[in-house]
Design an enzyme around this catalytic site. Structure first.
Site, mmCIF file in Angstrom:
data_model
loop_
_atom_site.group_PDB
_atom_site.id
_atom_site.type_symbol
_atom_site.label_atom_id
_atom_site.label_comp_id
_atom_site.label_asym_id
_atom_site.label_seq_id
_atom_site.Cartn_x
_atom_site.Cartn_y
_atom_site.Cartn_z
ATOM 1 N N PHE A 10 64.535 41.169 24.708
ATOM 2 C CA PHE A 10 64.806 42.291 24.110
ATOM 3 C C PHE A 10 64.810 43.532 25.307
ATOM 4 C CE2 PHE A 10 63.995 45.760 20.988
ATOM 5 C CZ PHE A 10 65.111 45.789 20.348
ATOM 6 N N THR A 12 66.950 45.965 28.496
ATOM 7 C CA THR A 12 67.982 47.030 28.494
ATOM 8 C C THR A 12 68.999 46.846 27.640
ATOM 9 O OG1 THR A 12 67.225 47.621 30.635
ATOM 10 C CG2 THR A 12 69.593 48.371 29.906
ATOM 11 N N VAL A 13 69.870 45.564 27.781
ATOM 12 C CA VAL A 13 71.162 45.502 27.097
ATOM 13 C C VAL A 13 70.729 45.119 25.360
ATOM 14 C CG1 VAL A 13 73.101 44.013 26.972
ATOM 15 C CG2 VAL A 13 72.065 44.786 29.018
ATOM 16 N N GLY A 135 80.523 44.744 33.048
ATOM 17 C CA GLY A 135 79.584 45.588 31.601
ATOM 18 C C GLY A 135 80.411 46.052 30.573
ATOM 19 N N ILE A 137 83.634 47.026 30.425
ATOM 20 C CA ILE A 137 85.266 46.723 30.538
ATOM 21 C C ILE A 137 85.533 45.505 29.875
ATOM 22 C CG2 ILE A 137 87.442 46.867 31.881
ATOM 23 C CD1 ILE A 137 85.546 48.191 34.159
ATOM 24 N N GLY A 188 68.668 51.464 34.221
ATOM 25 C CA GLY A 188 69.048 50.149 33.614
ATOM 26 C C GLY A 188 70.397 49.483 34.272
ATOM 27 N N GLU A 191 69.844 44.808 38.042
ATOM 28 C CA GLU A 191 69.410 43.418 38.172
ATOM 29 C C GLU A 191 67.894 43.405 38.050
ATOM 30 O OE1 GLU A 191 71.290 40.969 36.524
ATOM 31 O OE2 GLU A 191 72.671 42.584 36.752
ATOM 32 N N LYS A 206 80.424 37.372 39.592
ATOM 33 C CA LYS A 206 81.538 38.028 38.723
ATOM 34 C C LYS A 206 83.018 37.403 39.209
ATOM 35 C CE LYS A 206 78.836 41.909 37.189
ATOM 36 N NZ LYS A 206 78.266 43.460 37.988
ATOM 37 N N GLY A 303 74.777 49.759 32.239
ATOM 38 C CA GLY A 303 74.175 50.363 31.342
ATOM 39 C C GLY A 303 73.870 49.844 29.953
HETATM 40 P P1 NAP Z 1 66.117 43.424 31.378
HETATM 41 O O1 NAP Z 1 66.032 44.816 30.995
HETATM 42 O O2 NAP Z 1 65.347 42.578 32.571
HETATM 43 O O3 NAP Z 1 65.890 42.360 29.965
HETATM 44 C C1 NAP Z 1 65.516 41.075 29.962
HETATM 45 C C2 NAP Z 1 64.485 40.802 28.957
HETATM 46 O O4 NAP Z 1 64.252 39.574 28.676
HETATM 47 C C3 NAP Z 1 63.194 41.489 29.463
HETATM 48 O O5 NAP Z 1 62.405 42.320 28.835
HETATM 49 C C4 NAP Z 1 62.512 40.218 29.728
HETATM 50 O O6 NAP Z 1 60.999 40.421 29.830
HETATM 51 C C5 NAP Z 1 63.176 39.168 28.942
HETATM 52 N N1 NAP Z 1 62.564 37.798 29.204
HETATM 53 C C6 NAP Z 1 62.821 37.338 30.288
HETATM 54 N N2 NAP Z 1 62.418 36.108 30.083
HETATM 55 C C7 NAP Z 1 62.047 35.713 28.815
HETATM 56 C C8 NAP Z 1 61.675 34.777 28.157
HETATM 57 N N3 NAP Z 1 61.447 33.439 28.827
HETATM 58 N N4 NAP Z 1 61.200 34.855 26.896
HETATM 59 C C9 NAP Z 1 61.588 35.931 26.228
HETATM 60 N N5 NAP Z 1 62.000 37.361 26.855
HETATM 61 C C10 NAP Z 1 62.213 37.099 28.313
HETATM 62 O O7 NAP Z 1 67.505 42.845 31.659
HETATM 63 P P2 NAP Z 1 68.887 43.341 31.002
HETATM 64 O O8 NAP Z 1 69.634 44.633 31.889
HETATM 65 O O9 NAP Z 1 68.984 43.752 29.529
HETATM 66 O O10 NAP Z 1 70.061 42.245 31.558
HETATM 67 C C11 NAP Z 1 70.078 41.136 30.546
HETATM 68 C C12 NAP Z 1 71.443 40.349 30.891
HETATM 69 O O11 NAP Z 1 72.346 41.135 30.784
HETATM 70 C C13 NAP Z 1 71.170 39.801 32.321
HETATM 71 O O12 NAP Z 1 71.747 38.392 32.396
HETATM 72 C C14 NAP Z 1 72.053 40.642 33.319
HETATM 73 O O13 NAP Z 1 72.767 40.395 34.229
HETATM 74 C C15 NAP Z 1 73.236 41.280 32.072
HETATM 75 N N6 NAP Z 1 73.840 42.196 32.173
HETATM 76 C C16 NAP Z 1 73.140 43.483 32.490
HETATM 77 C C17 NAP Z 1 73.784 44.826 32.471
HETATM 78 C C18 NAP Z 1 73.045 45.766 32.636
HETATM 79 O O14 NAP Z 1 73.689 46.998 32.964
HETATM 80 N N7 NAP Z 1 71.658 45.960 32.536
HETATM 81 C C19 NAP Z 1 75.037 44.761 32.509
HETATM 82 C C20 NAP Z 1 75.966 43.526 32.357
HETATM 83 C C21 NAP Z 1 75.168 42.337 32.027
HETATM 84 P P3 NAP Z 1 60.143 40.744 31.300
HETATM 85 O O15 NAP Z 1 60.700 42.369 31.534
HETATM 86 O O16 NAP Z 1 58.709 40.849 30.743
HETATM 87 O O17 NAP Z 1 60.709 39.851 32.199
HETATM 88 N N1 HSE Z 2 73.472 45.032 37.780
HETATM 89 C C1 HSE Z 2 74.752 44.862 37.168
HETATM 90 C C2 HSE Z 2 75.420 45.888 37.931
HETATM 91 C C3 HSE Z 2 75.000 44.953 35.822
HETATM 92 O O1 HSE Z 2 74.903 47.121 38.573
HETATM 93 O O2 HSE Z 2 76.807 46.014 37.633
HETATM 94 C C4 HSE Z 2 76.208 44.844 35.039
HETATM 95 O O3 HSE Z 2 76.711 43.559 35.656
#
Ligand code: NAP
Ligand code: HSE
Length: 428
Positions: A10, A12-13, A135, A137, A188, A191, A206, A303
């Site tokens: 739970f 960012t995304v 993201g 798109i 946010g 990575e 990607k 984001g």
């Molecule tokens: P994030 O903010 O780090 O969220 C991940 C969450 O999962 C954190 O709260 C983390 O806790 C939790 N977590 C990790 N291991 C866990 C476990 N074993 N059990 C329960 N919770 C756990 O990451 P995010 O940015 O949302 O990204 C999530 C996914 O989406 C990633 O694969 C990322 O590559 C992808 N993504 C992100 C974006 C973006 O813009 N952010 C865009 C496209 C794709 P802790 O913080 O305590 O470790």
């Molecule tokens: N960390 C990645 C980025 C998230 O900045 O593009 C989207 O995949």
């Protein structure tokens, strides 16, 4: 009856999903033919659970993944934890339990996608991951559905929001690298380990997924050459501007007569190229194909809300298929035998920045070395550097990867010449 989903993580995304389910509930329900409800959310531990509850998040938080995977009422598991483990084990277990899975985890899908898709197929489960590339798109579904009639020859893309945001802030606003990275993290975009963003690793993941959807071939992550933005110097940026280019981190996947080639590298883009004006957190995927010709898909690459929008689109698609009784259809049905291009078939123009003592005959010696590899110059610029040192900038005409590695080897052998940087140049 609502379709119940379980979220793994739970951050960012994932925390953007409730916003869409609430603010766009009517449209989502109409598209999915059912209400979508978050039944349970996996968090790491009780401290996190208590923190989220205290912050007003009124959900059923659990700390044991089995509470979701073994819950017969949950039909879709949404993995948004990131990294390889335990995401891989959890997704595999969810698929084996007959759950459908949505993920945004490009690291995992680029490296272990084939085995996860096999488990999904075996259990007639769906595994969708639109948010894993660029993201917000909707590029994977566009490639898989809207462009099926077209033959794609090349995909170029600004594929990492963090590094593009950083480059824009540093070049246009004069921010330091550290300040730009810190802001990307705060917003946010980055990575959990931002090394992946700045070193071209995230964009290379990607590129693997784009090679599957665009070309039907699975190129291994290790076969995607990648270089990040940390190698770009202010001198490179200045000379690019002087010569009419913009430097961006670009993913490049193309089909050559011997197979496909994929790489991610800082690239000189002519200022008039559509990718040159993709700034900030924006991403764009520029597709060259035999039917449409050129098309570009543009939007936020990272984001919370943009990414959650792609995730929810996958959830809706699965919910609708559950309703219609045809769930389990593969996300991408275009699969061909993978052929990797021979380096002599992968051709581009290149930028070379070379440091040399400022003395008579050096340019001639450089020209002889390049000529010995049959490489011709497009533009040459000599700048005075410190003291007796000159900086020679060369933009070549097109050369192959074989010629590139040969000429770099020859330059390495001459103590007088230090190659400061070499980047690909488009449009020469
Ligand atoms: P994030 O903010 O780090 O969220 C991940 C969450 O999962 C954190 O709260 C983390 O806790 C939790 N977590 C990790 N291991 C866990 C476990 N074993 N059990 C329960 N919770 C756990 O990451 P995010 O940015 O949302 O990204 C999530 C996914 O989406 C990633 O694969 C990322 O590559 C992808 N993504 C992100 C974006 C973006 O813009 N952010 C865009 C496209 C794709 P802790 O913080 O305590 O470790
Ligand atoms: N960390 C990645 C980025 C998230 O900045 O593009 C989207 O995949």
């Amino acid at each position: 009856m609502a379709v119940k989903i379980g979220l793994l993580g739970f951050g960012t995304v994932a925390s953007g999903i409730p916003f869409l389910l609430k603010e766009n509930g009517e449209k989502i329900r109409a598209a999915a033919k059912d209400k979508i409800e978050i039944a349970k959310i996996l968090v790491k531990d009780d401290d996190e659970k208590n923190r989220l509850l205290a912050a007003g998040n009124d959900y059923h938080f659990v700390t044991d993944v089995d509470a979701i995977i073994k819950d017969p009422d949950i039909s879709i598991v949404v993995e948004l934890m990131g990294r390889i483990e335990p995401a891989r084990t959890f997704i595999e277990a969810a698929l084996a339990a007959g759950k459908h899975v949505v993920s945004a985890n490009k690291d995992l899908l680029a490296v272990h996608g084939a085995e996860l898709l096999a488990v999904a197929k075996e259990h007639r489960a769906a595994l969708y991951y639109e948010a894993a590339v660029a993201g917000g798109i909707p590029i994977l579904r566009t490639l898989a559905n809207s462009l099926t009639s077209d033959k794609i020859t090349r995909i170029l893309g600004v594929l990492n929001g963090t590094s593009n945001f950083m480059m824009t802030q540093m070049v246009d606003e004069g921010w330091t690298y550290e300040a730009a990275l810190a802001k990307a993290q705060e917003l946010g975009y980055a990575e959990s380990d931002p090394t992946n963003d700045v070193e071209g690793i995230d964009a290379a993941y990607k590129a693997v997924l784009l090679s599957q959807f665009g070309f039907g071939m699975t190129i291994d992550f290790d076969q995607v050459l990648h270089q990040g933005i940390s190698t770009i110097t202010p001198d490179d940026v200045a000379v690019a501007q002087e010569l009419g280019y913009v430097i961006k981190l670009v993913g490049d996947i193309r089909e050559t007569p011997s197979g496909i080639a994929a790489e991610v590298s800082p690239t000189f883009l002519p200022k008039e190229h559509p990718l040159a004006s993709v700034n900030g957190v924006m991403n764009a995927v520029f597709v060259e194909s035999i039917g449409i010709g050129e098309s570009m898909y543009y939007g936020p690459g990272a984001g919370q809300k943009p990414t959650a929008t792609s995730v929810v689109a996958d959830i809706i698609r699965i919910a609708r298929r559950l309703h219609d009784g045809n769930v389990g259809k593969s996300f991408n049905e275009f699969v061909r035998e993978t052929q990797i291009a021979h380096p002599s078939d992968v051709k581009s123009a290149y930028y070379f920045a070379i440091s040399t003592p400022d003395k008579r005959g050096q340019l001639l010696r450089l020209a002889q070395i390049f000529n010995s590899e049959a490489i011709s110059f497009g533009q040459v610029l000599q700048q005075r550097a410190n003291g007796d040192t000159a900086r020679v900038v060369i933009i070549t005409h097109s050369l192959s990867r074989t010629q590139l590695s040969n000429v770099l080897e020859k330059l390495e052998e001459v103590a007088d010449f230090e190659v400061l940087n070499t980047f690909k140049v488009l449009g020469e």
